[in-house]
Scaffold this motif. Structure first.
Motif, PDB file in Angstrom:
ATOM      1  N   GLY A 223       0.796  -1.215   0.000  1.00 37.13           N
ATOM      2  CA  GLY A 223       0.000   0.000   0.000  1.00 37.13           C
ATOM      3  C   GLY A 223       0.832   1.270   0.000  1.00 37.13           C
ATOM      4  N   PHE A 224       0.213   2.349   0.490  1.00 34.90           N
ATOM      5  CA  PHE A 224       0.866   3.653   0.484  1.00 34.90           C
ATOM      6  C   PHE A 224       2.148   3.634   1.313  1.00 34.90           C
ATOM      7  CE2 PHE A 224      -3.713   5.177  -0.021  1.00 34.90           C
ATOM      8  CZ  PHE A 224      -3.625   5.079  -1.394  1.00 34.90           C
ATOM      9  N   MET A 225       2.150   2.791   2.356  1.00 37.94           N
ATOM     10  CA  MET A 225       3.343   2.664   3.179  1.00 37.94           C
ATOM     11  C   MET A 225       4.540   2.237   2.324  1.00 37.94           C
ATOM     12  SD  MET A 225       3.659   0.033   6.322  1.00 37.94           S
ATOM     13  CE  MET A 225       5.022  -1.044   5.984  1.00 37.94           C
ATOM     14  N   LEU A 226       4.312   1.277   1.441  1.00 41.44           N
ATOM     15  CA  LEU A 226       5.394   0.795   0.577  1.00 41.44           C
ATOM     16  C   LEU A 226       5.824   1.895  -0.405  1.00 41.44           C
ATOM     17  CD1 LEU A 226       7.079  -1.696  -0.181  1.00 41.44           C
ATOM     18  CD2 LEU A 226       5.335  -2.268  -1.860  1.00 41.44           C
ATOM     19  N   THR A 227       4.823   2.607  -0.945  1.00 41.08           N
ATOM     20  CA  THR A 227       5.144   3.728  -1.844  1.00 41.08           C
ATOM     21  C   THR A 227       6.054   4.728  -1.136  1.00 41.08           C
ATOM     22  OG1 THR A 227       3.032   3.493  -2.941  1.00 41.08           O
ATOM     23  CG2 THR A 227       4.159   5.585  -3.219  1.00 41.08           C
ATOM     24  N   LEU A 228       5.693   5.068   0.108  1.00 45.77           N
ATOM     25  CA  LEU A 228       6.479   6.058   0.840  1.00 45.77           C
ATOM     26  C   LEU A 228       7.876   5.522   1.148  1.00 45.77           C
ATOM     27  CD1 LEU A 228       3.932   7.689   3.294  1.00 45.77           C
ATOM     28  CD2 LEU A 228       5.234   8.786   1.487  1.00 45.77           C
ATOM     29  N   ILE A 229       7.972   4.243   1.506  1.00 51.20           N
ATOM     30  CA  ILE A 229       9.295   3.678   1.822  1.00 51.20           C
ATOM     31  C   ILE A 229      10.198   3.774   0.595  1.00 51.20           C
ATOM     32  CG2 ILE A 229      10.545   1.548   2.347  1.00 51.20           C
ATOM     33  CD1 ILE A 229       8.212   0.733   4.119  1.00 51.20           C
ATOM     34  N   ILE A 230       9.671   3.325  -0.560  1.00 52.00           N
ATOM     35  CA  ILE A 230      10.510   3.349  -1.760  1.00 52.00           C
ATOM     36  C   ILE A 230      10.770   4.777  -2.218  1.00 52.00           C
ATOM     37  CG2 ILE A 230      10.760   2.519  -4.137  1.00 52.00           C
ATOM     38  CD1 ILE A 230       8.853   0.264  -3.457  1.00 52.00           C
ATOM     39  N   GLY A 231       9.717   5.605  -2.203  1.00 48.72           N
ATOM     40  CA  GLY A 231       9.850   6.975  -2.687  1.00 48.72           C
ATOM     41  C   GLY A 231      10.815   7.789  -1.842  1.00 48.72           C
ATOM     42  N   VAL A 232      10.627   7.766  -0.516  1.00 50.91           N
ATOM     43  CA  VAL A 232      11.473   8.588   0.360  1.00 50.91           C
ATOM     44  C   VAL A 232      12.915   8.086   0.336  1.00 50.91           C
ATOM     45  CG1 VAL A 232      11.887   9.267   2.750  1.00 50.91           C
ATOM     46  CG2 VAL A 232       9.576   9.310   1.829  1.00 50.91           C
ATOM     47  N   THR A 233      13.100   6.759   0.378  1.00 50.33           N
ATOM     48  CA  THR A 233      14.460   6.229   0.319  1.00 50.33           C
ATOM     49  C   THR A 233      15.113   6.587  -1.007  1.00 50.33           C
ATOM     50  OG1 THR A 233      13.662   4.364   1.604  1.00 50.33           O
ATOM     51  CG2 THR A 233      15.857   4.161   0.666  1.00 50.33           C
ATOM     52  N   GLY A 234      14.366   6.372  -2.094  1.00 53.50           N
ATOM     53  CA  GLY A 234      14.924   6.652  -3.419  1.00 53.50           C
ATOM     54  C   GLY A 234      15.323   8.113  -3.554  1.00 53.50           C
ATOM     55  N   ILE A 235      14.448   9.016  -3.102  1.00 57.56           N
ATOM     56  CA  ILE A 235      14.731  10.445  -3.239  1.00 57.56           C
ATOM     57  C   ILE A 235      15.947  10.827  -2.393  1.00 57.56           C
ATOM     58  CG2 ILE A 235      13.871  12.724  -2.573  1.00 57.56           C
ATOM     59  CD1 ILE A 235      11.120  11.819  -3.584  1.00 57.56           C
ATOM     60  N   SER A 236      15.983  10.379  -1.136  1.00 57.89           N
ATOM     61  CA  SER A 236      17.071  10.853  -0.280  1.00 57.89           C
ATOM     62  C   SER A 236      18.393  10.172  -0.615  1.00 57.89           C
ATOM     63  CB  SER A 236      16.716  10.693   1.200  1.00 57.89           C
ATOM     64  OG  SER A 236      16.033   9.503   1.427  1.00 57.89           O
ATOM     65  N   ALA A 237      18.350   8.966  -1.180  1.00 58.81           N
ATOM     66  CA  ALA A 237      19.622   8.330  -1.542  1.00 58.81           C
ATOM     67  C   ALA A 237      20.123   8.819  -2.892  1.00 58.81           C
ATOM     68  CB  ALA A 237      19.461   6.806  -1.566  1.00 58.81           C
ATOM     69  N   SER A 238      19.188   9.158  -3.800  1.00 62.41           N
ATOM     70  CA  SER A 238      19.636   9.490  -5.158  1.00 62.41           C
ATOM     71  C   SER A 238      20.166  10.913  -5.260  1.00 62.41           C
ATOM     72  CB  SER A 238      18.495   9.289  -6.155  1.00 62.41           C
ATOM     73  OG  SER A 238      17.438  10.170  -5.880  1.00 62.41           O
ATOM     74  N   LEU A 239      19.730  11.815  -4.362  1.00 61.62           N
ATOM     75  CA  LEU A 239      20.187  13.206  -4.493  1.00 61.62           C
ATOM     76  C   LEU A 239      21.699  13.334  -4.287  1.00 61.62           C
ATOM     77  CD1 LEU A 239      19.500  16.108  -5.107  1.00 61.62           C
ATOM     78  CD2 LEU A 239      18.963  16.464  -2.714  1.00 61.62           C
ATOM     79  N   PRO A 240      22.241  12.843  -3.129  1.00 62.37           N
ATOM     80  CA  PRO A 240      23.702  12.962  -2.990  1.00 62.37           C
ATOM     81  C   PRO A 240      24.448  12.191  -4.074  1.00 62.37           C
ATOM     82  CG  PRO A 240      22.740  11.734  -1.150  1.00 62.37           C
ATOM     83  CD  PRO A 240      21.611  12.296  -1.924  1.00 62.37           C
ATOM     84  N   LEU A 241      23.931  11.005  -4.424  1.00 60.76           N
ATOM     85  CA  LEU A 241      24.596  10.191  -5.442  1.00 60.76           C
ATOM     86  C   LEU A 241      24.578  10.896  -6.796  1.00 60.76           C
ATOM     87  CD1 LEU A 241      25.910   7.453  -5.416  1.00 60.76           C
ATOM     88  CD2 LEU A 241      23.740   6.436  -6.083  1.00 60.76           C
ATOM     89  N   GLY A 242      23.432  11.506  -7.125  1.00 56.08           N
ATOM     90  CA  GLY A 242      23.312  12.217  -8.397  1.00 56.08           C
ATOM     91  C   GLY A 242      24.258  13.410  -8.459  1.00 56.08           C
ATOM     92  N   ILE A 243      24.401  14.139  -7.333  1.00 57.55           N
ATOM     93  CA  ILE A 243      25.314  15.291  -7.308  1.00 57.55           C
ATOM     94  C   ILE A 243      26.750  14.812  -7.524  1.00 57.55           C
ATOM     95  CG2 ILE A 243      26.281  17.088  -5.831  1.00 57.55           C
ATOM     96  CD1 ILE A 243      23.515  17.313  -4.516  1.00 57.55           C
ATOM     97  N   LEU A 244      27.123  13.729  -6.836  1.00 58.92           N
ATOM     98  CA  LEU A 244      28.484  13.209  -7.005  1.00 58.92           C
ATOM     99  C   LEU A 244      28.721  12.776  -8.449  1.00 58.92           C
ATOM    100  CD1 LEU A 244      29.051  11.150  -3.727  1.00 58.92           C
ATOM    101  CD2 LEU A 244      29.974  13.379  -4.358  1.00 58.92           C
ATOM    102  N   LEU A 245      27.720  12.131  -9.051  1.00 61.82           N
ATOM    103  CA  LEU A 245      27.875  11.691 -10.438  1.00 61.82           C
ATOM    104  C   LEU A 245      28.035  12.880 -11.383  1.00 61.82           C
ATOM    105  CD1 LEU A 245      25.294   8.785 -10.724  1.00 61.82           C
ATOM    106  CD2 LEU A 245      27.752   8.618 -11.091  1.00 61.82           C
ATOM    107  N   ALA A 246      27.227  13.936 -11.140  1.00 63.56           N
ATOM    108  CA  ALA A 246      27.320  15.117 -12.009  1.00 63.56           C
ATOM    109  C   ALA A 246      28.686  15.767 -11.873  1.00 63.56           C
ATOM    110  CB  ALA A 246      26.215  16.109 -11.649  1.00 63.56           C
ATOM    111  N   LEU A 247      29.194  15.857 -10.629  1.00 61.87           N
ATOM    112  CA  LEU A 247      30.531  16.424 -10.423  1.00 61.87           C
ATOM    113  C   LEU A 247      31.585  15.525 -11.059  1.00 61.87           C
ATOM    114  CD1 LEU A 247      30.256  17.639  -6.724  1.00 61.87           C
ATOM    115  CD2 LEU A 247      30.346  19.061  -8.763  1.00 61.87           C
ATOM    116  N   GLY A 248      31.379  14.213 -10.935  1.00 56.28           N
ATOM    117  CA  GLY A 248      32.328  13.265 -11.512  1.00 56.28           C
ATOM    118  C   GLY A 248      32.389  13.390 -13.022  1.00 56.28           C
TER     119      GLY A 248
END
Lengths: 377, 242
Positions: free
Chosen positions: A165-190
């Motif tokens: 349900g929505f709980m799963l959406t939030l788990i994947i969405g929030v984790t994905g967003i907070s993990a991908s932002l720093p990783l995406g910045i590092l990749l762009a700098l790289g």
């Protein structure tokens, strides 16, 4: 409008600031310029008002006035009124929210959600009174939430197969967003780095991840990943999905951030270099704050896309809201109520995505410090 | 203070600086002029390694400029620079623009850095703008903030790269006045500019560059009234005619 101009009322140099003519400002001015600026536009406005009226009375009647909120089955709904049968949603609401999480333990995701709201405050808003301790709490939050939801250390373990349900959406969405932002910045700098190896690796990762549909990565996560790992190491399907979603989003984010990086004038770096700032300080204090601000619309676009793409996990057997909807509709009692069910799920996604979008607009306005000359003291 | 010998610089195949020798002693004010593309900006940008030279040597206050990052950073922290387009950091307030380098390069405590920044904003006569953003200031005010920002590092030399070329006529004077005050305080200055009034008033030497070479190097009185080279005379007649 016609005839000779009126004689000058003020001597040169003494003309005061006058208010604008009444019909160009205020409500009347707004109506005139936006809705009734020409006969044709006036007709269009009236037609549009009529269409809105039809829509509100028709759809509004079905959705609200003639709808049924509680009943035991579709047949019971139809016996009560002619409109939407929201009973299909209300009777299964707990599944839409928690999936098959044991009812006795549902205080744990509830508490995790409440703590999430607290953890988000210092990240989303900078003018928060006790921001520093709150940021420490936000840093610790992922571990607290994982413990609360999964269990262990004194709490009974709830396997990830029961999440939904929505709980799963939030788990994947929030984790994905907070993990991908720093990783995406590092990749762009790289990708912009002067070091060849770093640049090649970043570019290859970005191009590969963007060139492959998320679905295939999810299949890799669900089936093939175990072949690549040493035998005996098996980790949870949900964890594998979280990793794949984060990596996928990071590649898109890296490109959004790169757009921002490339928009920074060369003079900014030169000014920082001329002051003797180190490369890292220049990146951290001068380039990234400006680049990320420019990239906000692109970044938010990726976040909204990622959030909605979480529904793809239904294909590898996770019960996100769409999976729950499918299960509910398979029940003979509620057969045929797809409209109500999917509208409800759509409403949930719309509200979350709209909130993200409004926040980003607010953030853009708050960060808009350049090119605005105001008369504030 | 600055010693440049046998300096050559190429952009690809283009020979931008040809065998430049230049010595600037402490407290000296040197104005460099010349037509666009003559290499004057390139020359002063080589001094703090915004451009890399291929031949010859540059030393600032005894430190030779090499590939060594520590030498480059040491020289950059001793040499202040003011740009044609100000290059203020638009996401930081005026005060933050000024405290940034003292905080992160000099590792100064925040209160000291702020006191220092306020002192120099006072010197350039805009203490009341400290909490505004650069975008809210006029061009002349922005350039004075840029001067204050450079001064906050308490440099031994100040480089000015056409500091008034992007300004409205009304604002040029306020920036030049600030630079004159700075010159009168004894700062070593190297100024690329076409403001001949400024050169006449504060410069110890005026240098004319053309085609990547130093053509003329003389005290202002000789430079303006008795130029030795034909090209200098032509240049002066063009810019002083109106």
């Amino acid at each position: 409008m016609t005839g000779n101009p009126p004689p000058r009322t003020y001597p040169p140099g003494d003309h005061p600031d006058l208010p604008p003519p009444p019909a160009t400002s205020g409500i009347v001015g707004w109506l005139r310029s936006n809705l009734f600026s020409s006969p044709f536009n006036s007709v269009l406005t009236l037609v549009a008002i009529w269409l809105i009226y039809l829509f509100v009375t028709g759809v509004g009647g079905w959705m609200v006035f003639d709808s049924v909120v509680s009943a035991d089955s579709r047949a019971a709904c139809q016996a009560i009124d002619s409109g939407a049968c929201w009973a299909v949603v209300t009777t299964r609401l707990d599944q839409f929210v928690y999936g098959f999480y044991p009812p006795a333990e549902r205080w744990r995701p509830n508490l995790a959600f409440a703590l999430l709201l607290i953890a988000l405050v210092p990240i989303l808003f900078s003018a928060v009174p006790i921001r520093r301790p709150l940021l420490w709490f936000a840093a610790a939050y992922p571990f607290i939430a994982a413990w609360l939801i999964y269990g262990g250390f004194g709490l009974p373990v709830v396997g990830t197969g029961q999440y939904g349900g929505f709980m799963l959406t939030l788990i994947i969405g929030v984790t994905g967003i907070s993990a991908s932002l720093p990783l995406g910045i590092l990749l762009a700098l790289g990708r912009q780095s002067k070091l060849l190896a770093l640049r090649v690796i970043s570019t290859a990762f970005i191009e590969f991840s963007r060139g492959v549909p998320l679905i295939t990565l999810l299949f890799v996560a669900s089936t093939m990943l175990n072949y690549f790992l040493p035998p005996g190491t098996s980790f949870d399907l949900l964890v594998r999905v979280l990793i794949m979603v984060s990596l996928f989003a990071a590649a898109y984010l890296a490109e959004a951030v790169r757009g921002g990086l490339q928009a920074i004038p060369r003079g900014q770096v030169e000014a920082a270099e001329a002051l003797g700032l180190s490369r890292w300080t220049t990146t951290r204090r001068i380039i990234l704050p400006q680049a990320l601000k420019i990239a906000i619309p692109g970044i938010v676009n990726v976040f909204v896309g990622l959030y909605k793409d979480t529904t793809l996990v239904v294909i590898i057997g996770l019960l996100d809201p769409l999976g729950i909807a499918r299960a509910v509709l398979a029940d003979a009692k509620w057969n045929g109520l797809a409209t109500e069910t999917y509208l409800f799920v759509a409403l949930f996604f719309f509200l979350s995505c709209f909130a993200i979008s409004r926040y980003s607009l607010w953030l853009e306005r708050r960060l808009a410090t350049d090119h605005q000359r105001t008369s504030t003291p | 203070m600055i010693r440049i010998t046998g300096l050559h610089k190429w952009y690809g195949a283009f020979h931008a600086l040809k065998d430049i020798d230049l010595t600037v002693s402490e407290g000296e004010r040197v104005v460099i002029c010349g037509p666009s593309g003559s290499g004057k900006s390139t020359l002063i940008r080589c001094i703090n390694r915004l451009e890399q030279h291929q031949q010859g040597s540059i030393s600032v206050d005894g430190t030779e400029l090499t590939r060594d990052v520590r030498d480059i950073e040491r020289i950059r922290s001793e040499v202040g620079m003011v740009f044609q387009h100000f290059n203020l950091f638009p996401h930081l307030t005026v005060l933050e623009n000024c405290t940034l380098a003292p905080l992160w390069v000099r590792k100064m405590p925040a209160t000291d850095a702020e006191a220092l920044a306020r002192e120099y904003l006072e010197r350039v006569h805009i203490p009341e703008q400290a909490h505004k953003y650069p975008g809210q200031l006029s061009g002349g005010q922005q350039q004075r903030v840029a001067i204050a920002r450079a001064l906050c590092m308490e440099p031994k030399v100040m480089l000015f790269d056409e500091p008034t070329s992007a300004l409205d006529p009304e604002m040029i004077k306020e920036v030049l006045d600030t630079m004159i005050e700075l010159a009168e305080s004894g700062m070593t200055m190297l100024v690329v500019s076409h403001e001949m009034g400024f050169a006449r008033r504060v410069a110890d030497r005026v240098i004319f560059m053309d085609g990547g070479e130093i053509i003329e190097d003389a005290p202002p009185a000789d430079f303006f009234d008795n130029p030795q080279n034909e090209r200098t005379r032509l240049f002066l007649s063009r810019i002083l005619s109106d």
